[in-house]
Write a protein that holds these residues in place. Structure first.
Motif, PDB file in Angstrom:
ATOM      1  N   GLY A  12      -3.149 -10.000   8.179  1.00 22.00           N
ATOM      2  CA  GLY A  12      -3.388  -8.696   8.807  1.00 22.00           C
ATOM      3  C   GLY A  12      -2.540  -7.576   8.220  1.00 22.00           C
ATOM      4  O   GLY A  12      -3.081  -6.538   7.810  1.00 22.00           O
ATOM      5  N   PRO A  13      -1.223  -7.742   8.147  1.00 24.75           N
ATOM      6  CA  PRO A  13      -0.403  -6.674   7.557  1.00 24.75           C
ATOM      7  C   PRO A  13      -0.726  -6.403   6.083  1.00 24.75           C
ATOM      8  O   PRO A  13      -0.704  -5.257   5.640  1.00 24.75           O
ATOM      9  CB  PRO A  13       1.031  -7.189   7.712  1.00 24.75           C
ATOM     10  CG  PRO A  13       0.953  -8.121   8.874  1.00 24.75           C
ATOM     11  CD  PRO A  13      -0.401  -8.759   8.796  1.00 24.75           C
ATOM     12  N   ILE A  14      -1.060  -7.452   5.333  1.00 22.61           N
ATOM     13  CA  ILE A  14      -1.438  -7.258   3.926  1.00 22.61           C
ATOM     14  C   ILE A  14      -2.732  -6.459   3.855  1.00 22.61           C
ATOM     15  O   ILE A  14      -2.869  -5.540   3.044  1.00 22.61           O
ATOM     16  CB  ILE A  14      -1.573  -8.615   3.209  1.00 22.61           C
ATOM     17  CG1 ILE A  14      -0.216  -9.322   3.153  1.00 22.61           C
ATOM     18  CG2 ILE A  14      -2.146  -8.437   1.804  1.00 22.61           C
ATOM     19  CD1 ILE A  14      -0.289 -10.773   2.714  1.00 22.61           C
ATOM     20  N   TRP A  15      -3.681  -6.791   4.731  1.00 26.62           N
ATOM     21  CA  TRP A  15      -4.965  -6.079   4.770  1.00 26.62           C
ATOM     22  C   TRP A  15      -4.766  -4.611   5.125  1.00 26.62           C
ATOM     23  O   TRP A  15      -5.372  -3.729   4.508  1.00 26.62           O
ATOM     24  CB  TRP A  15      -5.888  -6.773   5.768  1.00 26.62           C
ATOM     25  CG  TRP A  15      -7.234  -6.159   5.877  1.00 26.62           C
ATOM     26  CD1 TRP A  15      -8.318  -6.364   5.074  1.00 26.62           C
ATOM     27  CD2 TRP A  15      -7.656  -5.224   6.875  1.00 26.62           C
ATOM     28  NE1 TRP A  15      -9.380  -5.619   5.516  1.00 26.62           N
ATOM     29  CE2 TRP A  15      -9.003  -4.909   6.612  1.00 26.62           C
ATOM     30  CE3 TRP A  15      -7.030  -4.629   7.963  1.00 26.62           C
ATOM     31  CZ2 TRP A  15      -9.727  -4.030   7.396  1.00 26.62           C
ATOM     32  CZ3 TRP A  15      -7.743  -3.747   8.743  1.00 26.62           C
ATOM     33  CH2 TRP A  15      -9.079  -3.460   8.456  1.00 26.62           C
ATOM     34  N   VAL A  16      -3.910  -4.333   6.110  1.00 28.32           N
ATOM     35  CA  VAL A  16      -3.648  -2.942   6.504  1.00 28.32           C
ATOM     36  C   VAL A  16      -2.994  -2.185   5.348  1.00 28.32           C
ATOM     37  O   VAL A  16      -3.355  -1.041   5.071  1.00 28.32           O
ATOM     38  CB  VAL A  16      -2.773  -2.872   7.779  1.00 28.32           C
ATOM     39  CG1 VAL A  16      -2.224  -1.470   8.005  1.00 28.32           C
ATOM     40  CG2 VAL A  16      -3.577  -3.311   8.984  1.00 28.32           C
ATOM     41  N   ALA A  17      -2.060  -2.821   4.652  1.00 29.64           N
ATOM     42  CA  ALA A  17      -1.422  -2.172   3.503  1.00 29.64           C
ATOM     43  C   ALA A  17      -2.450  -1.865   2.419  1.00 29.64           C
ATOM     44  O   ALA A  17      -2.437  -0.779   1.830  1.00 29.64           O
ATOM     45  CB  ALA A  17      -0.308  -3.052   2.950  1.00 29.64           C
ATOM     46  N   LYS A  18      -3.378  -2.793   2.175  1.00 30.04           N
ATOM     47  CA  LYS A  18      -4.432  -2.588   1.176  1.00 30.04           C
ATOM     48  C   LYS A  18      -5.339  -1.431   1.591  1.00 30.04           C
ATOM     49  O   LYS A  18      -5.663  -0.558   0.783  1.00 30.04           O
ATOM     50  CB  LYS A  18      -5.254  -3.857   0.998  1.00 30.04           C
ATOM     51  CG  LYS A  18      -6.416  -3.705   0.011  1.00 30.04           C
ATOM     52  CD  LYS A  18      -7.384  -4.851   0.103  1.00 30.04           C
ATOM     53  CE  LYS A  18      -8.090  -4.797   1.423  1.00 30.04           C
ATOM     54  NZ  LYS A  18      -9.488  -4.860   1.506  1.00 30.04           N
ATOM     55  N   GLU A  19      -5.751  -1.416   2.859  1.00 31.47           N
ATOM     56  CA  GLU A  19      -6.612  -0.339   3.357  1.00 31.47           C
ATOM     57  C   GLU A  19      -5.907   1.012   3.274  1.00 31.47           C
ATOM     58  O   GLU A  19      -6.519   2.015   2.899  1.00 31.47           O
ATOM     59  CB  GLU A  19      -7.044  -0.623   4.797  1.00 31.47           C
ATOM     60  CG  GLU A  19      -8.009  -1.776   4.937  1.00 31.47           C
ATOM     61  CD  GLU A  19      -9.399  -1.454   4.419  1.00 31.47           C
ATOM     62  OE1 GLU A  19      -9.879  -0.327   4.622  1.00 31.47           O
ATOM     63  OE2 GLU A  19      -9.996  -2.346   3.785  1.00 31.47           O
ATOM     64  N   ALA A  20      -4.622   1.054   3.618  1.00 33.37           N
ATOM     65  CA  ALA A  20      -3.856   2.303   3.546  1.00 33.37           C
ATOM     66  C   ALA A  20      -3.748   2.769   2.096  1.00 33.37           C
ATOM     67  O   ALA A  20      -3.913   3.958   1.810  1.00 33.37           O
ATOM     68  CB  ALA A  20      -2.469   2.106   4.153  1.00 33.37           C
ATOM     69  N   TRP A  21      -3.498   1.835   1.183  1.00 31.66           N
ATOM     70  CA  TRP A  21      -3.398   2.181  -0.232  1.00 31.66           C
ATOM     71  C   TRP A  21      -4.723   2.746  -0.745  1.00 31.66           C
ATOM     72  O   TRP A  21      -4.747   3.745  -1.453  1.00 31.66           O
ATOM     73  CB  TRP A  21      -2.977   0.962  -1.044  1.00 31.66           C
ATOM     74  CG  TRP A  21      -2.880   1.254  -2.508  1.00 31.66           C
ATOM     75  CD1 TRP A  21      -3.758   0.910  -3.483  1.00 31.66           C
ATOM     76  CD2 TRP A  21      -1.839   1.989  -3.150  1.00 31.66           C
ATOM     77  NE1 TRP A  21      -3.330   1.377  -4.689  1.00 31.66           N
ATOM     78  CE2 TRP A  21      -2.151   2.051  -4.525  1.00 31.66           C
ATOM     79  CE3 TRP A  21      -0.675   2.607  -2.702  1.00 31.66           C
ATOM     80  CZ2 TRP A  21      -1.345   2.693  -5.440  1.00 31.66           C
ATOM     81  CZ3 TRP A  21       0.131   3.249  -3.636  1.00 31.66           C
ATOM     82  CH2 TRP A  21      -0.207   3.285  -4.979  1.00 31.66           C
ATOM     83  N   MET A  22      -5.821   2.088  -0.374  1.00 33.46           N
ATOM     84  CA  MET A  22      -7.142   2.558  -0.802  1.00 33.46           C
ATOM     85  C   MET A  22      -7.421   3.955  -0.252  1.00 33.46           C
ATOM     86  O   MET A  22      -7.989   4.801  -0.935  1.00 33.46           O
ATOM     87  CB  MET A  22      -8.229   1.567  -0.363  1.00 33.46           C
ATOM     88  CG  MET A  22      -8.214   0.287  -1.159  1.00 33.46           C
ATOM     89  SD  MET A  22      -9.311  -1.006  -0.539  1.00 33.46           S
ATOM     90  CE  MET A  22     -10.841  -0.166  -0.327  1.00 33.46           C
ATOM     91  N   PHE A  23      -7.020   4.199   0.998  1.00 37.62           N
ATOM     92  CA  PHE A  23      -7.218   5.520   1.609  1.00 37.62           C
ATOM     93  C   PHE A  23      -6.380   6.578   0.895  1.00 37.62           C
ATOM     94  O   PHE A  23      -6.871   7.661   0.573  1.00 37.62           O
ATOM     95  CB  PHE A  23      -6.870   5.463   3.093  1.00 37.62           C
ATOM     96  CG  PHE A  23      -6.975   6.786   3.790  1.00 37.62           C
ATOM     97  CD1 PHE A  23      -8.213   7.302   4.142  1.00 37.62           C
ATOM     98  CD2 PHE A  23      -5.837   7.517   4.085  1.00 37.62           C
ATOM     99  CE1 PHE A  23      -8.309   8.532   4.770  1.00 37.62           C
ATOM    100  CE2 PHE A  23      -5.924   8.742   4.716  1.00 37.62           C
ATOM    101  CZ  PHE A  23      -7.171   9.253   5.062  1.00 37.62           C
TER     102      PHE A  23
END
Length: 111
Positions: free
Chosen positions: A80-91
Protein backbone atom coordinates in the motif's frame (compact mmCIF):
# COMPACT_ATOMS: atom_id res chain seq x y z
CA UNK A 1 6.53 -16.65 -5.02
CA UNK A 2 4.78 -13.57 -6.46
CA UNK A 3 6.88 -10.53 -7.32
CA UNK A 4 6.36 -6.94 -6.22
CA UNK A 5 5.02 -6.21 -9.71
CA UNK A 6 2.34 -8.88 -9.19
CA UNK A 7 1.28 -7.37 -5.87
CA UNK A 8 1.29 -3.85 -7.31
CA UNK A 9 -0.90 -4.93 -10.24
CA UNK A 10 -3.36 -6.60 -7.88
CA UNK A 11 -3.40 -3.57 -5.57
CA UNK A 12 -3.90 -1.25 -8.53
CA UNK A 13 -6.83 -3.37 -9.72
CA UNK A 14 -8.54 -3.03 -6.34
CA UNK A 15 -7.99 0.74 -6.15
CA UNK A 16 -9.49 2.12 -9.36
CA UNK A 17 -11.92 4.70 -7.95
CA UNK A 18 -10.58 8.25 -7.92
CA UNK A 19 -12.02 8.79 -4.45
CA UNK A 20 -10.43 5.61 -3.14
CA UNK A 21 -7.06 6.66 -4.56
CA UNK A 22 -7.41 10.12 -3.02
CA UNK A 23 -8.44 8.75 0.38
CA UNK A 24 -5.51 6.30 0.32
CA UNK A 25 -3.19 9.13 -0.70
CA UNK A 26 -4.18 10.99 2.45
CA UNK A 27 -4.88 8.05 4.78
CA UNK A 28 -1.66 6.08 4.39
CA UNK A 29 0.59 9.09 5.13
CA UNK A 30 -1.62 9.88 8.16
CA UNK A 31 -1.06 6.35 9.47
CA UNK A 32 2.70 6.74 9.07
CA UNK A 33 2.59 10.18 10.71
CA UNK A 34 0.75 8.59 13.63
CA UNK A 35 3.45 5.95 13.98
CA UNK A 36 6.18 8.58 13.89
CA UNK A 37 4.40 10.77 16.44
CA UNK A 38 4.12 7.72 18.69
CA UNK A 39 7.93 7.59 18.77
CA UNK A 40 7.98 11.18 20.05
CA UNK A 41 5.47 10.37 22.81
CA UNK A 42 2.71 12.50 21.31
CA UNK A 43 0.08 9.89 22.22
CA UNK A 44 -3.09 11.86 21.51
CA UNK A 45 -1.89 13.16 18.13
CA UNK A 46 -0.47 9.76 17.23
CA UNK A 47 -3.75 8.00 17.98
CA UNK A 48 -5.76 10.63 16.10
CA UNK A 49 -3.61 10.43 12.98
CA UNK A 50 -3.40 6.63 13.08
CA UNK A 51 -7.12 6.04 13.58
CA UNK A 52 -8.06 8.86 11.20
CA UNK A 53 -5.90 7.36 8.47
CA UNK A 54 -7.53 3.95 8.85
CA UNK A 55 -10.99 5.53 8.77
CA UNK A 56 -10.13 7.16 5.44
CA UNK A 57 -8.89 3.84 4.01
CA UNK A 58 -12.04 1.98 5.02
CA UNK A 59 -14.19 4.84 3.70
CA UNK A 60 -12.40 4.59 0.35
CA UNK A 61 -13.09 0.88 0.17
CA UNK A 62 -16.71 1.41 1.12
CA UNK A 63 -17.04 3.88 -1.76
CA UNK A 64 -15.35 1.47 -4.18
CA UNK A 65 -17.34 -1.49 -2.91
CA UNK A 66 -14.53 -3.88 -2.05
CA UNK A 67 -12.52 -4.92 0.97
CA UNK A 68 -9.04 -3.75 1.91
CA UNK A 69 -6.24 -5.65 0.16
CA UNK A 70 -4.53 -6.51 3.45
CA UNK A 71 -7.40 -8.90 4.19
CA UNK A 72 -5.78 -11.05 1.47
CA UNK A 73 -2.43 -11.04 3.24
CA UNK A 74 -0.22 -8.87 5.44
CA UNK A 75 2.17 -8.20 2.53
CA UNK A 76 -0.32 -5.58 1.34
CA UNK A 77 0.47 -3.50 4.43
CA UNK A 78 3.82 -2.89 2.71
CA UNK A 79 2.49 -2.77 -0.86
CA UNK A 80 0.00 0.00 0.00
CA UNK A 81 2.60 2.64 0.92
CA UNK A 82 4.70 1.73 -2.15
CA UNK A 83 1.60 2.07 -4.34
CA UNK A 84 0.74 5.47 -2.83
CA UNK A 85 4.31 6.67 -3.39
CA UNK A 86 4.13 5.49 -7.03
CA UNK A 87 0.76 7.22 -7.56
CA UNK A 88 2.06 10.44 -5.97
CA UNK A 89 5.18 10.34 -8.15
CA UNK A 90 3.10 9.81 -11.29
CA UNK A 91 0.84 12.73 -10.29
CA UNK A 92 3.75 15.06 -9.51
CA UNK A 93 5.72 14.21 -12.65
CA UNK A 94 2.69 14.16 -14.94
CA UNK A 95 3.34 10.60 -16.06
CA UNK A 96 0.03 8.86 -16.46
CA UNK A 97 -0.69 5.29 -17.38
CA UNK A 98 -1.77 4.81 -20.94
CA UNK A 99 -4.68 2.41 -21.34
CA UNK A 100 -3.73 -0.88 -22.92
CA UNK A 101 -5.75 -2.36 -25.74
CA UNK A 102 -7.48 -4.56 -23.15
CA UNK A 103 -8.60 -1.52 -21.16
CA UNK A 104 -9.88 0.42 -24.17
CA UNK A 105 -13.38 -0.44 -25.35
CA UNK A 106 -13.53 -1.10 -29.06
CA UNK A 107 -16.47 -1.16 -31.40
CA UNK A 108 -17.21 -4.31 -33.40
CA UNK A 109 -15.82 -2.59 -36.51
CA UNK A 110 -12.42 -2.17 -34.81
CA UNK A 111 -12.15 -5.78 -33.65
Amino acid sequence: MPTLAHYMTQYDHEHESGWNKFLHGVGIPLIFAGLILLLFMKWIWAAGFFVGGWVLLFLGHRIEGNGPAFFQGPIYLLVGPIWVAKEAWMFLTGTHRRPTSEDTPQSDAMK
